[in-house]
Design an enzyme around this catalytic site. Structure first.
Site, PDB file in Angstrom:
ATOM      1  N   ASP A 147      36.501  12.773 -43.730  1.00 34.23           N
ATOM      2  CA  ASP A 147      35.992  13.929 -42.980  1.00 34.23           C
ATOM      3  C   ASP A 147      36.673  14.026 -41.619  1.00 34.23           C
ATOM      4  O   ASP A 147      36.507  15.009 -40.908  1.00 34.23           O
ATOM      5  CB  ASP A 147      34.474  13.762 -42.798  1.00 34.23           C
ATOM      6  CG  ASP A 147      33.831  14.951 -42.103  1.00 34.23           C
ATOM      7  OD1 ASP A 147      34.061  16.096 -42.556  1.00 34.23           O
ATOM      8  OD2 ASP A 147      33.114  14.758 -41.098  1.00 34.23           O
TER       9      ASP A 147
ATOM     10  N   HIS B  35      35.908  17.629 -40.686  1.00 41.12           N
ATOM     11  CA  HIS B  35      34.963  17.093 -39.693  1.00 41.12           C
ATOM     12  C   HIS B  35      33.627  17.856 -39.733  1.00 41.12           C
ATOM     13  O   HIS B  35      33.206  18.462 -38.740  1.00 41.12           O
ATOM     14  CB  HIS B  35      35.573  17.146 -38.284  1.00 41.12           C
ATOM     15  CG  HIS B  35      34.945  16.149 -37.344  1.00 41.12           C
ATOM     16  ND1 HIS B  35      35.628  15.547 -36.318  1.00 41.12           N
ATOM     17  CD2 HIS B  35      33.681  15.661 -37.263  1.00 41.12           C
ATOM     18  CE1 HIS B  35      34.823  14.732 -35.644  1.00 41.12           C
ATOM     19  NE2 HIS B  35      33.635  14.788 -36.210  1.00 41.12           N
TER      20      HIS B  35
ATOM     21  N   ARG C  81      23.093   3.146 -36.505  1.00 38.51           N
ATOM     22  CA  ARG C  81      22.165   4.161 -37.034  1.00 38.51           C
ATOM     23  C   ARG C  81      22.640   4.742 -38.366  1.00 38.51           C
ATOM     24  O   ARG C  81      21.905   4.779 -39.345  1.00 38.51           O
ATOM     25  CB  ARG C  81      22.038   5.317 -36.040  1.00 38.51           C
ATOM     26  CG  ARG C  81      21.371   4.962 -34.754  1.00 38.51           C
ATOM     27  CD  ARG C  81      21.368   6.198 -33.859  1.00 38.51           C
ATOM     28  NE  ARG C  81      20.691   5.943 -32.625  1.00 38.51           N
ATOM     29  CZ  ARG C  81      21.245   5.371 -31.557  1.00 38.51           C
ATOM     30  NH1 ARG C  81      22.513   4.994 -31.590  1.00 38.51           N
ATOM     31  NH2 ARG C  81      20.546   5.179 -30.464  1.00 38.51           N
TER      32      ARG C  81
ATOM     33  N   ALA D 258      30.686  16.370 -41.094  1.00 36.07           N
ATOM     34  CA  ALA D 258      29.543  15.501 -41.386  1.00 36.07           C
ATOM     35  C   ALA D 258      28.310  15.830 -40.547  1.00 36.07           C
ATOM     36  O   ALA D 258      27.190  15.770 -41.035  1.00 36.07           O
ATOM     37  CB  ALA D 258      29.937  14.038 -41.218  1.00 36.07           C
ATOM     38  N   ALA D 259      28.532  16.191 -39.290  1.00 34.56           N
ATOM     39  CA  ALA D 259      27.373  16.458 -38.425  1.00 34.56           C
ATOM     40  C   ALA D 259      27.002  17.935 -38.414  1.00 34.56           C
ATOM     41  O   ALA D 259      26.081  18.342 -37.707  1.00 34.56           O
ATOM     42  CB  ALA D 259      27.691  16.002 -37.005  1.00 34.56           C
TER      43      ALA D 259
ATOM     44  N   ASP E 212      29.293  -5.983 -38.880  1.00 29.73           N
ATOM     45  CA  ASP E 212      29.080  -5.341 -37.583  1.00 29.73           C
ATOM     46  C   ASP E 212      29.110  -6.428 -36.517  1.00 29.73           C
ATOM     47  O   ASP E 212      28.236  -7.299 -36.498  1.00 29.73           O
ATOM     48  CB  ASP E 212      27.740  -4.593 -37.557  1.00 29.73           C
ATOM     49  CG  ASP E 212      27.641  -3.683 -36.337  1.00 29.73           C
ATOM     50  OD1 ASP E 212      28.044  -4.127 -35.249  1.00 29.73           O
ATOM     51  OD2 ASP E 212      27.183  -2.549 -36.483  1.00 29.73           O
TER      52      ASP E 212
ATOM     53  N   ALA F 256      33.773   8.603 -39.653  1.00 28.31           N
ATOM     54  CA  ALA F 256      33.597   8.110 -38.271  1.00 28.31           C
ATOM     55  C   ALA F 256      34.664   8.750 -37.378  1.00 28.31           C
ATOM     56  O   ALA F 256      34.428   9.829 -36.818  1.00 28.31           O
ATOM     57  CB  ALA F 256      33.648   6.592 -38.251  1.00 28.31           C
TER      58      ALA F 256
ATOM     59  N   GLU G  85      43.031  16.507 -35.071  1.00 30.69           N
ATOM     60  CA  GLU G  85      42.185  17.574 -35.624  1.00 30.69           C
ATOM     61  C   GLU G  85      42.371  18.841 -34.805  1.00 30.69           C
ATOM     62  O   GLU G  85      42.109  18.806 -33.599  1.00 30.69           O
ATOM     63  CB  GLU G  85      40.726  17.123 -35.609  1.00 30.69           C
ATOM     64  CG  GLU G  85      40.488  15.934 -36.524  1.00 30.69           C
ATOM     65  CD  GLU G  85      39.043  15.440 -36.541  1.00 30.69           C
ATOM     66  OE1 GLU G  85      38.198  16.063 -35.877  1.00 30.69           O
ATOM     67  OE2 GLU G  85      38.781  14.445 -37.201  1.00 30.69           O
TER      68      GLU G  85
HETATM   69  C1  MLT Z   1      29.878  13.156 -33.383  1.00 30.69           C
HETATM   70  O1  MLT Z   1      30.575  12.312 -32.823  1.00 30.69           O
HETATM   71  O2  MLT Z   1      28.740  13.419 -32.988  1.00 30.69           O
HETATM   72  C2  MLT Z   1      30.397  13.872 -34.591  1.00 30.69           C
HETATM   73  O3  MLT Z   1      31.658  13.452 -34.934  1.00 30.69           O
HETATM   74  C3  MLT Z   1      30.293  15.362 -34.523  1.00 30.69           C
HETATM   75  C4  MLT Z   1      31.038  16.052 -33.423  1.00 30.69           C
HETATM   76  O4  MLT Z   1      30.597  16.048 -32.283  1.00 30.69           O
HETATM   77  O5  MLT Z   1      32.044  16.680 -33.652  1.00 30.69           O
END
Ligand code: MLT
Length: 315
Positions: free
Chosen positions: A255, A278, A150, A280-281, A170, A230, A260
């Site tokens: 990121d 971290h 995705r 990105a989301a 992939d 990732a 962490e």
């Molecule tokens: C995820 O795996 O969805 C992302 O890395 C965001 C997170 O849940 O920390």
């Protein structure tokens, strides 16, 4: 009444669960492993994000647990094997943060190419240094994606508009299942040898753990730039830091990290490394999409016996 333990405190988008009379949700933000083991035995359901590790040890004392909801994509923080063996269903929400992560990847790629963080720091400290921060265009460069799921696909779509040439590796995708035109599938060694930029979009598993290391870096083009939104453990941080210091790798934008928050700051302190913690989301849109879908999944699981997005089911 189903008791749910929520281990993060962002409750935005979760109203339909909190107001559902069949559920009692309790928030214990990021419990440490000992607290977690004490708490978990009282709950039927568990909601986690990536910061909390659901180990086999925790699962072994989860007497009532039937369901683990991973509010996000990566499931490397949940021992899905131990959960499956105990008959606990684990479901994730893989789609909610796709666009946010793709956009963050692009932000990092541009920041890295144009030295934006360093130039920002410099100007904020009242220096006017136009010559120091000579950048590079990304137009016409080759972007190698490791992983064309995705997020990889959304990155590819957007970077085609930047006139990059996109190649991807992939192992789970063949020509027919590529959901975008203009992306050429390659072997991993071709990605290494042909890419000017490499961006990682794979899950962390036994095959990807430490895959970017001194050996794989040797196969890359001189001056390659690496982006990772990732999982940190896909990169051997020491090897990457050495490769940047030697000039083999021009820079990296990261990121995610091995630990962490980080315990070893070497890669973060390396020059030409752009970092975010971290994030990105972490957009309002992604968090709300994930919360809504997670609520639907957990309510349907307990009240209707429906299973969605399961990544481990047994019995
Ligand atoms: C995820 O795996 O969805 C992302 O890395 C965001 C997170 O849940 O920390």
């Amino acid at each position: 009444m189903y008791k749910i333990l929520m281990t993060y405190n962002n409750v935005e988008g979760m109203d339909a669960l909190f107001s559902n009379k069949d559920f009692k949700v309790e928030v214990h933000n990021k419990p440490n492993p000992e607290e977690f083991k004490k708490l978990i035995k009282y709950y039927d359901g568990l909601l986690v994000r990536s910061e909390v590790k659901v180990t086999a040890d925790v699962i072994s004392v989860a007497e009532r647990l039937k369901f683990i909801g991973r509010a996000g994509t990566g499931i490397d923080n949940v021992d899905i094997f131990a959960a499956g063996q105990k008959g606990v269903v684990v479901s994730n929400v893989p789609d909610g943060n796709t666009i946010s992560v793709a956009e963050h990847v692009i932000g990092l790629m541009l920041s890295l190419s144009r030295n934006i963080p360093e130039a920002y720091e410099s100007l904020k400290s009242k220096k006017w240094e136009r010559k120091t921060f000579l950048g590079t265009e990304i137009s016409g460069k080759i972007l190698g994606l490791i992983g064309l799921g995705r997020i990889g696909t959304e990155v590819a779509k957007r970077m085609l508009a930047f006139d990059m040439k996109i190649i991807a590796y992939d192992p789970f995708i063949n020509k027919k299942s590529v959901k975008i035109s203009g992306v050429e599938l390659k072997t991993i060694n071709e990605i290494y040898s042909q890419s000017d930029y490499i961006s990682i979009h794979s899950p962390l598993n036994n095959d990807t753990l430490g895959m970017i290391n001194a050996n794989s870096i040797k196969k890359m083009k001189d001056g390659v730039r690496i982006i990772n939104c990732a999982r940190g453990a896909i990169i051997n941080e020491k090897d990457l830091s050495n490769a940047i210091n030697s000039g083999k790798v021009k820079g990296a934008a990261l990121d995610v990290f091995l630990k962490e928050p980080p315990e070893d700051w070497t890669i973060i302190e390396t020059n030409n490394v752009v970092v975010t913690p971290h994030l990105a989301a972490s957009t309002k849109e992604a968090q709300i999409k994930i919360a809504h879908e997670m609520v639907e999944i957990i309510v349907n699981f307990f009240t209707k016996g429906l299973i969605k997005n399961a990544v481990s089911v047994t019995n």
